[in-house]
Design a protein around this motif. Structure first.
Motif, PDB file in Angstrom:
ATOM      1  N   HIS A 210       0.849  -1.183   0.000  1.00  0.00           N
ATOM      2  CA  HIS A 210       0.000   0.000   0.000  1.00  0.00           C
ATOM      3  C   HIS A 210       0.895   1.247   0.000  1.00  0.00           C
ATOM      4  N   VAL A 211       0.318   2.369  -0.338  1.00  0.00           N
ATOM      5  CA  VAL A 211       1.054   3.632  -0.364  1.00  0.00           C
ATOM      6  C   VAL A 211       1.409   4.040   1.070  1.00  0.00           C
ATOM      7  N   GLU A 212       2.679   4.316   1.291  1.00  0.00           N
ATOM      8  CA  GLU A 212       3.129   4.742   2.631  1.00  0.00           C
ATOM      9  C   GLU A 212       2.798   6.229   2.809  1.00  0.00           C
ATOM     10  N   TYR A 213       1.518   6.515   2.851  1.00  0.00           N
ATOM     11  CA  TYR A 213       1.042   7.901   2.845  1.00  0.00           C
ATOM     12  C   TYR A 213       1.521   8.689   4.068  1.00  0.00           C
ATOM     13  N   LYS A 214       1.367   8.123   5.237  1.00  0.00           N
ATOM     14  CA  LYS A 214       1.683   8.828   6.473  1.00  0.00           C
ATOM     15  C   LYS A 214       3.174   9.148   6.559  1.00  0.00           C
ATOM     16  N   ARG A 215       4.017   8.184   6.235  1.00  0.00           N
ATOM     17  CA  ARG A 215       5.460   8.393   6.337  1.00  0.00           C
ATOM     18  C   ARG A 215       5.952   9.397   5.294  1.00  0.00           C
ATOM     19  N   LEU A 216       5.448   9.286   4.054  1.00  0.00           N
ATOM     20  CA  LEU A 216       5.872  10.213   3.016  1.00  0.00           C
ATOM     21  C   LEU A 216       5.396  11.631   3.300  1.00  0.00           C
TER      22      LEU A 216
ATOM     23  N   ASP B 181       3.840  -2.835  -7.438  1.00  0.00           N
ATOM     24  CA  ASP B 181       3.368  -3.938  -6.588  1.00  0.00           C
ATOM     25  C   ASP B 181       1.845  -3.903  -6.425  1.00  0.00           C
ATOM     26  N   ILE B 182       1.291  -2.702  -6.275  1.00  0.00           N
ATOM     27  CA  ILE B 182      -0.162  -2.573  -6.124  1.00  0.00           C
ATOM     28  C   ILE B 182      -0.871  -3.036  -7.399  1.00  0.00           C
ATOM     29  N   ALA B 183      -0.366  -2.588  -8.564  1.00  0.00           N
ATOM     30  CA  ALA B 183      -0.973  -2.990  -9.834  1.00  0.00           C
ATOM     31  C   ALA B 183      -0.864  -4.502 -10.036  1.00  0.00           C
ATOM     32  N   GLY B 184       0.304  -5.080  -9.698  1.00  0.00           N
ATOM     33  CA  GLY B 184       0.487  -6.514  -9.847  1.00  0.00           C
ATOM     34  C   GLY B 184      -0.410  -7.323  -8.928  1.00  0.00           C
ATOM     35  N   CYS B 185      -0.523  -6.857  -7.670  1.00  0.00           N
ATOM     36  CA  CYS B 185      -1.381  -7.535  -6.698  1.00  0.00           C
ATOM     37  C   CYS B 185      -2.839  -7.483  -7.145  1.00  0.00           C
ATOM     38  N   PHE B 186      -3.291  -6.313  -7.589  1.00  0.00           N
ATOM     39  CA  PHE B 186      -4.676  -6.144  -8.020  1.00  0.00           C
ATOM     40  C   PHE B 186      -4.990  -7.041  -9.203  1.00  0.00           C
ATOM     41  N   SER B 187      -4.104  -7.044 -10.203  1.00  0.00           N
ATOM     42  CA  SER B 187      -4.336  -7.846 -11.404  1.00  0.00           C
ATOM     43  C   SER B 187      -4.378  -9.337 -11.075  1.00  0.00           C
TER      44      SER B 187
ATOM     45  N   GLU C 278     -12.125  -1.319  -2.965  1.00  0.00           N
ATOM     46  CA  GLU C 278     -11.683  -0.410  -1.900  1.00  0.00           C
ATOM     47  C   GLU C 278     -10.165  -0.264  -1.917  1.00  0.00           C
ATOM     48  N   TYR C 279      -9.470  -1.367  -2.129  1.00  0.00           N
ATOM     49  CA  TYR C 279      -8.010  -1.365  -2.177  1.00  0.00           C
ATOM     50  C   TYR C 279      -7.503  -0.442  -3.279  1.00  0.00           C
ATOM     51  N   VAL C 280      -8.103  -0.541  -4.451  1.00  0.00           N
ATOM     52  CA  VAL C 280      -7.704   0.298  -5.577  1.00  0.00           C
ATOM     53  C   VAL C 280      -8.012   1.768  -5.300  1.00  0.00           C
ATOM     54  N   MET C 281      -9.224   2.044  -4.862  1.00  0.00           N
ATOM     55  CA  MET C 281      -9.648   3.435  -4.682  1.00  0.00           C
ATOM     56  C   MET C 281      -8.834   4.143  -3.605  1.00  0.00           C
ATOM     57  N   MET C 282      -8.644   3.503  -2.454  1.00  0.00           N
ATOM     58  CA  MET C 282      -7.928   4.148  -1.357  1.00  0.00           C
ATOM     59  C   MET C 282      -6.470   4.406  -1.718  1.00  0.00           C
ATOM     60  N   ASN C 283      -5.808   3.450  -2.342  1.00  0.00           N
ATOM     61  CA  ASN C 283      -4.416   3.653  -2.733  1.00  0.00           C
ATOM     62  C   ASN C 283      -4.279   4.677  -3.857  1.00  0.00           C
ATOM     63  N   ALA C 284      -5.254   4.714  -4.766  1.00  0.00           N
ATOM     64  CA  ALA C 284      -5.216   5.693  -5.856  1.00  0.00           C
ATOM     65  C   ALA C 284      -5.380   7.111  -5.322  1.00  0.00           C
ATOM     66  N   VAL C 285      -6.300   7.301  -4.394  1.00  0.00           N
ATOM     67  CA  VAL C 285      -6.485   8.626  -3.799  1.00  0.00           C
ATOM     68  C   VAL C 285      -5.258   9.021  -2.992  1.00  0.00           C
ATOM     69  N   ALA C 286      -4.682   8.075  -2.239  1.00  0.00           N
ATOM     70  CA  ALA C 286      -3.471   8.366  -1.467  1.00  0.00           C
ATOM     71  C   ALA C 286      -2.335   8.785  -2.385  1.00  0.00           C
ATOM     72  N   MET C 287      -2.183   8.092  -3.512  1.00  0.00           N
ATOM     73  CA  MET C 287      -1.141   8.428  -4.468  1.00  0.00           C
ATOM     74  C   MET C 287      -1.363   9.820  -5.057  1.00  0.00           C
ATOM     75  N   ARG C 288      -2.596  10.116  -5.435  1.00  0.00           N
ATOM     76  CA  ARG C 288      -2.883  11.419  -6.036  1.00  0.00           C
ATOM     77  C   ARG C 288      -2.643  12.563  -5.060  1.00  0.00           C
ATOM     78  N   LYS C 289      -3.045  12.367  -3.806  1.00  0.00           N
ATOM     79  CA  LYS C 289      -2.895  13.427  -2.818  1.00  0.00           C
ATOM     80  C   LYS C 289      -1.434  13.659  -2.439  1.00  0.00           C
ATOM     81  N   ILE C 290      -0.650  12.583  -2.316  1.00  0.00           N
ATOM     82  CA  ILE C 290       0.746  12.756  -1.917  1.00  0.00           C
ATOM     83  C   ILE C 290       1.560  13.390  -3.044  1.00  0.00           C
ATOM     84  N   LEU C 291       1.235  13.064  -4.305  1.00  0.00           N
ATOM     85  CA  LEU C 291       1.938  13.682  -5.426  1.00  0.00           C
ATOM     86  C   LEU C 291       1.542  15.155  -5.566  1.00  0.00           C
TER      87      LEU C 291
END
Length: 330
Positions: free
Chosen positions: A24-30, A82-88, A129-142
């Motif tokens: 998952h996206v390490e949102y808090k640490r980043l 890793d997220i894309a591979g796990c999801f697929s 849920e896994y896809v949506m939460m990680n996608a939003v975390a990625m968009r917000k951190i970038l």
């Protein structure tokens, strides 16, 4: 509630059931790294005004901020991959697309004795849920990265993810999961609840789409129009690059006959939309989407079925005529 808190609660709630097997996206640490970098830059600005440069941390003496770049873009690339591979892989396993022969039959037989609440439907819900939460975390951190550094490197990184097919929100598997949700709701006569089912589908417009609503109310639309025939996809296949086409159209583009299938395409055959090579070998039939379209567009589906059968008979005759001439020798 801020997204950081929502994301933390999500990870804690799914730690044992799902997340422990996945990245998952390490949102808090980043976010802490960015906060530290912002303090460094604020200190830099005040030091420049006072003529002090020696006290600055090394990471923020340069506009490129190499420490942040290393922590973000190298680490995020691995996380996204890793997220894309796990999801697929989990979607393929969910729809029995990785099993063959007897193993696939046994898996399907076992699912007959599994409760829908604890089986396929629950797994689909967790995957979405896994896809949506990680996608939003990625968009917000970038977005935060670009804001702190006054750059567009975050936006460029998102473009790179799309070009390398690592952007999970662009995955055709989301369309297949959305079709599954809608099919299941209709078969059980359930009212579509946006909280439980974030997908909706509009097949009546001139540009049929499936819509996904993210947790922050952002909406993404996935076109269901074939880029070749410019009609609603019929017996849709997703190529390795993620683009959707009718089976007949994709076979024509790859110069193979319908009964041969897309697997028979040459390895250097290119996608008609993005021109990427080698995307036919791992093409997948979108079975749930086919079922959804067949139920909602019966007249259109029957017309296309008749025309496809006629084309298949024509191609089969040509193929066997050529084979006969080759065997006879004239």
């Amino acid at each position: 509630m801020k997204f950081g808190e929502t994301f933390t609660e999500y990870l804690q709630a799914h730690q044992e059931r799902f997340i422990e097997e996945s990245t998952h996206v390490e949102y808090k640490r980043l976010k802490k790294v960015l906060k530290s970098c912002r303090r460094c830059r604020d200190h830099k600005d005040s030091s420049e005004n006072n003529g002090e440069d020696d006290a600055l941390p090394l990471c923020c003496q340069y506009e490129s901020c190499p420490l942040c770049d290393q922590k973000f873009f190298s680490e995020l690339t691995k996380e996204v991959s890793d997220i894309a591979g796990c999801f697929s892989s989990r979607v393929r396993r969910l729809f029995n697309l990785q099993d063959h022969g007897m193993k696939r039959y046994i898996t399907s037989f076992c699912r007959c004795f599994t409760s829908p609440h604890n089986g396929k439907a629950q797994e689909c819900q967790m995957l979405v849920e896994y896809v949506m939460m990680n996608a939003v975390a990625m968009r917000k951190i970038l977005k935060k990265y670009d804001k702190v550094h006054s750059s567009d490197n975050g936006r460029k990184f998102k473009s790179k993810m799309r070009s390398e097919h690592m952007e999970i929100l662009q995955s055709p598997w989301l369309i297949e999961l959305g079709a599954f949700f809608i099919n299941r709701s209709e078969s059980n006569n359930e009212k579509l609840d946006e909280l439980l089912n974030p997908f909706s589908c509009d097949l009546s417009s001139s540009d049929p789409v499936m819509t996904l609503t993210l947790p922050d109310n952002m909406k993404l639309e996935y076109s269901l129009t074939c880029a070749i025939c410019l009609e609603l996809v019929f017996k849709p296949y997703a190529l390795g690059c993620g683009h959707l086409f009718c089976k007949l159209c994709a076979c024509s583009a790859a110069s193979v006959m319908i009964f041969q299938g897309l697997k028979a395409a040459d390895s250097d055959s290119r996608c008609p939309a993005c021109r990427e090579a080698g995307v036919y070998g791992n093409a997948v039939h979108m079975m749930e989407l086919s079922l959804l379209l067949k139920k909602h567009c019966k007249e259109y589906w029957n017309e296309r079925s008749v025309s496809e059968r006629a084309e298949m008979v024509k191609q089969s005759k040509i193929y066997w005529d050529l084979q006969s001439k080759y065997m006879i020798g004239y």
